[in-house]
Design a protein around this motif. Sequence first.
Motif, PDB file in Angstrom:
ATOM      1  N   UNK A 170       0.837  -1.205   0.000  1.00  0.00           N
ATOM      2  CA  UNK A 170       0.000   0.000   0.000  1.00  0.00           C
ATOM      3  C   UNK A 170       0.866   1.248   0.000  1.00  0.00           C
ATOM      4  N   UNK A 171       1.977   1.198   0.724  1.00  0.00           N
ATOM      5  CA  UNK A 171       2.896   2.339   0.766  1.00  0.00           C
ATOM      6  C   UNK A 171       3.384   2.701  -0.623  1.00  0.00           C
ATOM      7  N   UNK A 172       3.744   1.694  -1.405  1.00  0.00           N
ATOM      8  CA  UNK A 172       4.231   1.933  -2.765  1.00  0.00           C
ATOM      9  C   UNK A 172       3.093   2.326  -3.696  1.00  0.00           C
ATOM     10  N   UNK A 173       1.945   1.720  -3.519  1.00  0.00           N
ATOM     11  CA  UNK A 173       0.812   1.993  -4.405  1.00  0.00           C
ATOM     12  C   UNK A 173       0.408   3.455  -4.372  1.00  0.00           C
ATOM     13  N   UNK A 174       0.399   4.044  -3.188  1.00  0.00           N
ATOM     14  CA  UNK A 174      -0.072   5.426  -3.048  1.00  0.00           C
ATOM     15  C   UNK A 174       1.018   6.400  -2.621  1.00  0.00           C
ATOM     16  N   UNK A 175       2.234   5.929  -2.400  1.00  0.00           N
ATOM     17  CA  UNK A 175       3.242   6.806  -1.822  1.00  0.00           C
ATOM     18  C   UNK A 175       2.835   7.228  -0.431  1.00  0.00           C
ATOM     19  N   UNK A 226     -12.039   3.788   6.887  1.00  0.00           N
ATOM     20  CA  UNK A 226     -12.188   5.148   7.410  1.00  0.00           C
ATOM     21  C   UNK A 226     -10.833   5.800   7.666  1.00  0.00           C
ATOM     22  N   UNK A 227     -10.170   5.403   8.737  1.00  0.00           N
ATOM     23  CA  UNK A 227      -8.931   6.068   9.149  1.00  0.00           C
ATOM     24  C   UNK A 227      -7.872   5.947   8.065  1.00  0.00           C
ATOM     25  N   UNK A 228      -7.687   4.774   7.530  1.00  0.00           N
ATOM     26  CA  UNK A 228      -6.634   4.590   6.525  1.00  0.00           C
ATOM     27  C   UNK A 228      -6.910   5.407   5.267  1.00  0.00           C
ATOM     28  N   UNK A 229      -8.187   5.585   4.893  1.00  0.00           N
ATOM     29  CA  UNK A 229      -8.508   6.400   3.708  1.00  0.00           C
ATOM     30  C   UNK A 229      -8.095   7.842   3.931  1.00  0.00           C
ATOM     31  N   UNK A 289      -1.721   1.779   8.515  1.00  0.00           N
ATOM     32  CA  UNK A 289      -3.111   1.853   8.971  1.00  0.00           C
ATOM     33  C   UNK A 289      -4.024   0.955   8.139  1.00  0.00           C
ATOM     34  N   UNK A 290      -3.696   0.742   6.876  1.00  0.00           N
ATOM     35  CA  UNK A 290      -4.452  -0.199   6.056  1.00  0.00           C
ATOM     36  C   UNK A 290      -4.368  -1.603   6.647  1.00  0.00           C
ATOM     37  N   UNK A 291      -3.161  -1.998   7.059  1.00  0.00           N
ATOM     38  CA  UNK A 291      -3.016  -3.301   7.692  1.00  0.00           C
ATOM     39  C   UNK A 291      -3.771  -3.389   8.999  1.00  0.00           C
ATOM     40  N   UNK A 292      -3.818  -2.286   9.735  1.00  0.00           N
ATOM     41  CA  UNK A 292      -4.506  -2.272  11.024  1.00  0.00           C
ATOM     42  C   UNK A 292      -6.015  -2.327  10.860  1.00  0.00           C
TER      43      UNK A 292
END
Length: 737
Positions: free
Chosen positions: A266-271, A520-523, A278-281
């Motif tokens: 996700x870090x690479x996908x969106x920078x 929510x939070x990750x978005x 937070x996506x993992x969480x």
Amino acid sequence: MTAPEHPEGAGWRDEERFELDADGRLRDVHATAPTKYTDGSSIDWFAEEALARARTQMLHSQHGIRGFLLPAMDAARMWFVVILTGVSIGVAGAWLDVLVKWLADLREGRCTYGFFYNQPACCSGLDPGELCTEWKSWSAFLNVRMIGAQAILQSTIYVALAIVFAASAAILVQSYAPYAFHTGIPEIKAILSGYVLDAFLTPWTLLIKALGLALSVASGLVLGKEGPLVHVACCIATLLSRLFSQFKNNEAEKRKMLAAAAAAGVSVAFGSPLGGVLFGLEELDTFAKEFDVMWRGFVASAVAAVALQYIDPFGTSKLVLFQVTSGSDTWQGFEMFPWLALGVIGGVLGSLLIKLNVQVALLRRYSLIHEYPVLEVIGVSAVTAAVSFLIVFCRVQMAELVANLFQECDPNRGDYHGLCNPTALWENVFLLSLTAGIKLVLTSWTFGMMVPAGIFMPTIAIGACLGRAMGLIMQDVQRWYPDAWMFTSCPPDPSVRCISPGFYAVVGAAAMLGGVTRMTISIVVILFELTGALSHVVPIMVAVMTAKMVGDALGSDGIYPIWIALRRYPWLPPVDYKDKGATGASFMRSAEDVVCLEDGERTIGELERLASEKSFNGFPVLAKGRLVGYVERERLLSALRRLEGDTSRKALFSNPKRDAEEMENAVDLTALLEPSMLFLRQDTPQEVVISMFQKLNLRRILFTRAGGLFAGLVTKSDIVALLNRHFPHAAALAEHP
């Protein structure tokens, strides 16, 4: 009560030896490594974590220099995989960005001095506003001068290359790696929860997923590469972890590593390094229970972001993919109303997209389309390319479209296809709304075809179009009625921007993404890292919150849980289930419906035949109706097949006092009983039972009634079916209905 755990796990390899000691007991069964799980099964978390603890204790129990070096080397191997996974996915993500951009630009033209240059690389070094003469459209490159012939040539090449790219991706996936299709996030969620699907993480799947992803995105199909990068990252982590036995021989440790890899993806996908954690969480539900897993994810996510920025595939020297330029760092109170409206629209359209996608998936599975997946891809890509060529906002790549929708109008940057033309307001609103509608329909069909496909970027593009249209309308209303009460907080100078349509596009994108995924939070974090719009976090939060509330009211599940239910993966949603007074007895499989083993009643030969004929995962063991324990079928078969000379002897699973003659004609199999098994009374509240499955990662629970008599059992699959009973199409796409 729970039986004590044994540190060596719950299974055996095929090559192990089962021997009887002098007293007729099976021995050495716990001295061997755990078995290789088969695809479709679930791991035994108790056994795997017990194995990891035993290994850690063994390493720390060494004396002298070994007691220091062995744990240090063990930790070093783990961090080596974490860091190398981050670097690898950063490099892979940058390579995919460059490849996608070159292939996509190739559909419209080429660089005159280098075939392998994309348009930004071909036109680099020019001053703002300077015309690029090195990049030519195909009609200009081929020196076609007639306007009609130019249009026909450009559209033909545009559509033809789209079909070639999409068809190539579909053929690669169908022929070489069927698990490379789709986004991969539903499968990753299931795998992280304990589902075994090793075929999903093979090196061949990694290669086809990466190459097919570049081809499918470049074809112009309404899909993104962000979600599939999570799958790519997990494949890389699996490949690297195979170098070390600490991951290869323990499924729990492997899943902790996959959780870190998913965050890096996700870090690479969106920078967005924080968004990845937070996506993992939030979405993968992997970091809440163990801090060390979150720490690994944080490191992998940061390393991946550094690697991506170092390579700089965007040529901006920044990690921010869509830089938002706003006239002011403040926002006005009246803007909360259109932002709330965007939240409502995002929730409604998000639920609509999910419902349409489900219906298309069912149509695809139960019609002739299922037999010809490549032809489906060719047909959809042809329609998508033909429609997109006619509408300017559909024709460009979605990343480019979103980047320009997020930007504010600036005389120094030029007008993006008339988007900043104040005399074409309603034409732009119509085109943006039409683009959003077309992408909504095409996304509903495309997401699920036989190509790698993500849904993040299409969703963001739909929301950005609607948000920009809303911003243009609000800006025009404020321009015509500057003295209205709602605009009193705007600056009196008309040359100072009060409303920023570009930021409305950001809010619309967040709302639509929230309506589809229900995150929510990750978005919120992903969006402000993606755009750099840190000062406008509150409006993004409001829109996401509204979209989720509206979406939940129209349908409680996001797109990923829906696909998990469709494919019948054993994933337990982290919902707070209320039983309304029901107990375990109301949904367990009763003792009459379960094949049980009566202690001391069957011979070894009879037991082997029974285990071979039945396909159950295991059998409860009873002694005159009282529950003794549980034995897994594969473990039982593996042991019985090595007792060939004792097939006439009785099988014993408990050790009551028996006379010498009885013991001489029996084999003690108590070592085969599950070392970790939960027994509950059948009147235990249903919500307590479900909570135990969710929090303890159980595979089954056995129920007893008064006197310890066996009453029934419930498995993880039963709980999954119970929690998905509100969804009418559960298991509709399962590979083995």
